[in-house]
Design an enzyme around this catalytic site. Structure first.
Site, short mmCIF file in Angstrom:
data_model
loop_
_atom_site.label_atom_id
_atom_site.label_comp_id
_atom_site.label_asym_id
_atom_site.label_seq_id
_atom_site.Cartn_x
_atom_site.Cartn_y
_atom_site.Cartn_z
N ASP A 29 0.71 -1.17 0.01
CA ASP A 29 -0.03 0.10 -0.03
C ASP A 29 0.74 1.15 -0.02
O ASP A 29 2.00 1.44 0.73
CB ASP A 29 -1.07 0.09 1.28
CG ASP A 29 -2.05 0.98 1.09
OD1 ASP A 29 -3.21 0.52 1.16
OD2 ASP A 29 -1.77 2.22 1.12
N ILE A 30 0.49 2.19 -0.80
CA ILE A 30 1.25 3.42 -0.87
C ILE A 30 1.19 4.23 0.30
O ILE A 30 2.31 5.10 0.43
CB ILE A 30 0.82 4.15 -2.25
CG1 ILE A 30 1.90 5.21 -2.70
CG2 ILE A 30 -0.41 4.95 -2.03
CD1 ILE A 30 1.60 5.76 -4.14
N ASN A 86 -12.80 -3.16 2.42
CA ASN A 86 -13.89 -2.00 2.59
C ASN A 86 -14.84 -2.27 1.36
O ASN A 86 -14.30 -2.32 0.10
CB ASN A 86 -13.02 -0.87 2.38
CG ASN A 86 -12.05 -0.38 3.63
OD1 ASN A 86 -12.36 -0.97 4.88
ND2 ASN A 86 -11.04 -0.03 3.49
N SER A 94 -11.96 3.47 -1.78
CA SER A 94 -11.48 4.57 -2.61
C SER A 94 -11.14 4.13 -4.06
O SER A 94 -11.10 4.68 -4.75
CB SER A 94 -10.41 5.48 -2.24
OG SER A 94 -9.35 4.61 -1.62
N HIS A 99 -9.90 -5.56 -3.22
CA HIS A 99 -8.43 -5.72 -2.58
C HIS A 99 -9.02 -6.03 -1.24
O HIS A 99 -9.59 -5.36 -0.52
CB HIS A 99 -7.93 -4.60 -2.83
CG HIS A 99 -8.39 -3.26 -2.52
ND1 HIS A 99 -9.24 -2.66 -3.38
CD2 HIS A 99 -8.23 -2.45 -1.56
CE1 HIS A 99 -9.57 -1.26 -2.80
NE2 HIS A 99 -9.02 -1.22 -1.45
P1 AMP Z 1 -9.73 1.42 -0.12
O1 AMP Z 1 -9.61 2.79 0.47
O2 AMP Z 1 -10.07 0.23 0.71
O3 AMP Z 1 -10.33 1.24 -1.57
O4 AMP Z 1 -8.01 1.24 -0.34
C1 AMP Z 1 -7.55 1.57 -1.28
C2 AMP Z 1 -5.81 1.61 -0.93
O5 AMP Z 1 -5.31 1.83 -2.17
C3 AMP Z 1 -5.49 2.69 -0.07
O6 AMP Z 1 -4.94 1.95 1.33
C4 AMP Z 1 -4.43 3.37 -0.56
O7 AMP Z 1 -3.35 3.86 0.33
C5 AMP Z 1 -3.93 2.43 -1.57
N1 AMP Z 1 -3.33 3.28 -2.87
C6 AMP Z 1 -4.00 4.11 -3.65
N2 AMP Z 1 -3.20 4.55 -4.61
C7 AMP Z 1 -2.13 3.40 -4.56
C8 AMP Z 1 -1.11 3.24 -5.53
N3 AMP Z 1 -0.68 3.83 -6.68
N4 AMP Z 1 -0.33 2.12 -5.09
C9 AMP Z 1 -0.48 1.44 -3.92
N5 AMP Z 1 -1.36 1.74 -3.10
C10 AMP Z 1 -2.53 2.60 -3.27
#
Ligand code: AMP
Ligand code: ZN
Length: 113
Positions: A29-30, A86, A94, A99
């Site tokens: 995760d970023i 989520n 988001s 995932h």
């Molecule tokens: P969710 O809010 O459950 O949809 O999780 C989305 C996740 O993706 C969040 O924890 C973000 O930090 C992560 N995320 C968003 N963009 C990236 C990216 N480019 N590379 C890795 N993780 C990401």
């Protein structure tokens, strides 16, 4: 259809890969919320848990097998870890590609916010 996680899985966007097989792709995760915070995705684009079909049952089980394997590799299987998905905005989703968040490496509180 532009999907960030499809792009990461296909190597079109950068990602720190942790695991890949025929069905699944996992990457860091970023914005990590714990020392271990890995996203475990199906390679197949499915928007959310609301969109899973009976045919996806084996695939979803496989994602949990991947979580177990990574947890063992990262040394968090014994101490404990959390796997969450989520679903939709009210739960904080988001990115609309299913995932599993694999979180561990610190004490995790319950309930989450
Ligand atoms: P969710 O809010 O459950 O949809 O999780 C989305 C996740 O993706 C969040 O924890 C973000 O930090 C992560 N995320 C968003 N963009 C990236 C990216 N480019 N590379 C890795 N993780 C990401
Ligand atoms: Zn996608």
């Amino acid at each position: 259809m532009a999907c960030l996680f499809c792009n990461i899985i296909q190597g079109k966007s950068p990602g720190r890969k942790v695991h890949e097989d025929d069905l699944a792709y996992a990457f860091e995760d970023i914005h990590p919320q714990a020392p271990t915070h890995i996203l475990v995705c199906p390679k197949k684009h499915i928007a959310s848990l609301n969109d899973i079909q009976p045919d996806d049952t084996e695939l979803l089980g496989h994602l949990f097998q991947v979580c177990k394997k990574i947890a063992q590799e990262r040394g968090i299987a014994g101490p404990g870890y959390r796997v969450v998905a989520n679903t939709n905005r009210g739960a904080g989703q988001s990115v609309c590609h299913i995932h599993l968040h694999l979180l561990g490496g610190r004490p995790l509180q319950w309930p989450p916010g």
